[in-house]
Design a protein around this motif. Structure first.
Motif, PDB file in Angstrom:
ATOM      1  N   UNK A   1       0.825  -1.213   0.000  1.00 34.42           N
ATOM      2  CA  UNK A   1       0.000   0.000   0.000  1.00 34.42           C
ATOM      3  C   UNK A   1       0.856   1.258   0.000  1.00 34.42           C
ATOM      4  N   UNK A   2       0.378   2.283  -0.679  1.00 37.32           N
ATOM      5  CA  UNK A   2       1.090   3.557  -0.774  1.00 37.32           C
ATOM      6  C   UNK A   2       0.796   4.444   0.436  1.00 37.32           C
ATOM      7  N   UNK A   3      -0.410   4.360   0.976  1.00 37.50           N
ATOM      8  CA  UNK A   3      -0.847   5.286   2.026  1.00 37.50           C
ATOM      9  C   UNK A   3       0.086   5.324   3.242  1.00 37.50           C
ATOM     10  N   UNK A   4       0.516   4.150   3.765  1.00 37.28           N
ATOM     11  CA  UNK A   4       1.431   4.202   4.934  1.00 37.28           C
ATOM     12  C   UNK A   4       2.722   4.969   4.636  1.00 37.28           C
ATOM     13  N   UNK A   5       3.199   4.873   3.412  1.00 40.46           N
ATOM     14  CA  UNK A   5       4.427   5.578   3.036  1.00 40.46           C
ATOM     15  C   UNK A   5       4.181   7.077   2.976  1.00 40.46           C
ATOM     16  N   UNK A   6       3.016   7.458   2.486  1.00 39.07           N
ATOM     17  CA  UNK A   6       2.656   8.884   2.467  1.00 39.07           C
ATOM     18  C   UNK A   6       2.566   9.424   3.896  1.00 39.07           C
ATOM     19  N   UNK A   7       2.012   8.607   4.787  1.00 38.31           N
ATOM     20  CA  UNK A   7       1.866   9.024   6.183  1.00 38.31           C
ATOM     21  C   UNK A   7       3.218   9.157   6.875  1.00 38.31           C
ATOM     22  N   UNK A   8       4.215   8.417   6.351  1.00 40.85           N
ATOM     23  CA  UNK A   8       5.573   8.536   6.900  1.00 40.85           C
ATOM     24  C   UNK A   8       6.306   9.751   6.336  1.00 40.85           C
TER      25      UNK A   8
ATOM     26  N   UNK B   1      11.420  10.168  -3.648  1.00 39.36           N
ATOM     27  CA  UNK B   1      11.641   9.371  -2.432  1.00 39.36           C
ATOM     28  C   UNK B   1      10.508   8.365  -2.206  1.00 39.36           C
ATOM     29  N   UNK B   2       9.287   8.802  -2.530  1.00 43.50           N
ATOM     30  CA  UNK B   2       8.144   7.899  -2.397  1.00 43.50           C
ATOM     31  C   UNK B   2       8.308   6.710  -3.346  1.00 43.50           C
ATOM     32  N   UNK B   3       8.761   6.988  -4.576  1.00 40.83           N
ATOM     33  CA  UNK B   3       8.974   5.926  -5.559  1.00 40.83           C
ATOM     34  C   UNK B   3      10.003   4.912  -5.072  1.00 40.83           C
TER      35      UNK B   3
END
Length: 409
Positions: free
Chosen positions: A374-381, A387-389
């Motif tokens: 999931x992408x959402x936990x990474x956005x929340x971090x 960097x997200x990629x």
């Protein structure tokens, strides 16, 4: 004015097959009479009309004369004086040159019914050799009716050879060629289409890259059939047996083109044939202006089919790169078609047609494991942009490592 059902509708009824499209010929009429009855004109080359209610095509009986090169190099003449027999004689095969009136009475001046019974694909007249598209059409009919035991008549095959050697095939437009090739690949026996093209000398003109595979050996341990061309036909046969879509069948036809470039001194090994074949696949794609989905899948299958076969041995990082190459996160169907093409390649080997292919489920599982990150936990971090990629790649790699470990247990 007399109206007759002609061509495929008559042929398929006599064969006991479903009749889908119906073509009609109108004898003894003028264009003005057709318009007066409410028919709508279509096409500029010769007078064809759409029925005011059914929308089916009604063509005025016509004759034709060769006036130039290629499929379009003909002059047509339609008038009330043209007879049904004159109209039928310009058709390609005797089995397509029969007509029926509204009482079901058959007109068969060129013995099409007898050729149906004898399972022969035979030309109607020597004028057959004037139209290069007929080489492709006859090969397509051979693919369609191979299951019923049809074969090309020897004298017709000889005319096809003459056409192949005449230079007329080069006059075909990419669009016309692709239309016939794509339809033939979707028949029940597409490998017969390729074989008939080869027997008639047309394959080396239209698809020299496929022709070059015949006579090229492969290691017998992996390919009991040995010959690369025979293998390609078998892969295509498996694709049809398993009801694969056009994009998969096209990829199956082109997947091994690189083997045709291997120097004889290196036979039967074909080191890096996947990479070498890409330029050939690209030029075939461009020659026929194949649809984009067919082009893309053919190139990807050509490059990565051995990855598919070695799926269980691949490192998680290589698996991750493979999934990324297919853009599996946005285009899952394309990866599914890749897996199908790999499985057809594995089954297209003499005596191994029924062998299990566990790589298919393994690759599907890997794609699912990577997609569940999931992408959402990474956005929340706080990850964003490049960097997200990178964080997403790391998490997907972790998921693939866990998947591989779990699979190995």
């Amino acid at each position: 004015m007399q109206i007759y059902k002609v061509g495929g509708a008559v042929r398929d009824r006599l064969l006991g097959k479903p009749v889908t499209d119906i073509d009609w010929v109108v004898v003894g009429a003028t264009a003005e009479e057709m318009l007066a009855k409410g028919f709508r004109p279509v096409g500029s080359d010769f007078p064809v009309f759409l029925h005011p209610k059914s929308g089916e095509e009604y063509a005025l009986a016509r004759t034709e004369r060769k006036s130039g090169r290629g499929y379009g190099g003909f002059t047509f003449h339609a008038s009330p004086e043209v007879t049904l027999e004159e109209d039928l004689i310009r058709r390609d095969l005797t089995i397509n040159a029969m007509a029926e009136d509204d009482q079901g009475v058959l007109t068969d001046p060129y013995h099409g019914q007898q050729d149906l019974e004898n399972r022969l694909l035979r030309h109607v007249s020597p004028a057959f050799a004037e139209d290069p598209l007929r080489v492709l059409r006859v090969a397509r009919f051979a693919a369609r009716y191979a299951g019923l035991g049809f074969r090309v008549a020897p004298d017709t095959l000889e005319l096809m050879r003459q056409l192949s050697e005449s230079g007329e095939l080069e006059a075909l437009t990419p669009e016309r060629s692709w239309k016939e090739i794509s339809r033939a690949l979707m028949e029940d026996h597409p490998q017969v289409f390729i074989q008939v093209l080869r027997d008639s000398g047309a394959l080396k003109v239209l698809l020299p890259e496929v022709e070059a595979l015949f006579g090229v050996p492969q290691p017998a341990a992996h390919h009991p059939e040995i010959d690369s061309g025979v293998h390609t036909l078998s892969v295509l046969e498996q694709a049809a047996l398993h009801k694969q879509p056009l994009s998969v069948r096209w990829a199956c036809l082109l997947h091994d083109l690189g083997k045709g470039l291997t120097p004889q001194s290196e036979w039967p090994q074909h080191i890096a044939h996947e990479h070498k074949g890409l330029k050939l696949i690209k030029q075939v794609n461009e020659r026929f202006k194949a649809p984009r989905d067919c082009q893309e899948l053919a190139l990807l299958v050509g490059q990565y089919h051995t990855h598919g076969h070695r799926a269980l041995e691949l490192k998680p990082s290589t698996l991750a790169e493979l999934l990324q190459s297919f853009d599996v996160y946005r285009r899952p169907q394309r990866f599914e078609e890749f897996i199908a093409a790999c499985e057809m390649d594995a089954r297209g080997r003499l005596g191994l047609e029924e062998r299990a292919y566990p790589q298919a489920d393994y690759l599907r599982g890997a794609a699912t494991a990577a997609r569940t990150v999931a992408v959402q936990p990474l956005l929340e971090q706080g990850f964003k942009g490049p960097e997200l990629g990178e964080a997403l790649k790391r998490e997907r790699l972790k998921a693939l490592k866990a998947y591989k470990e779990q699979y190995s247990q």
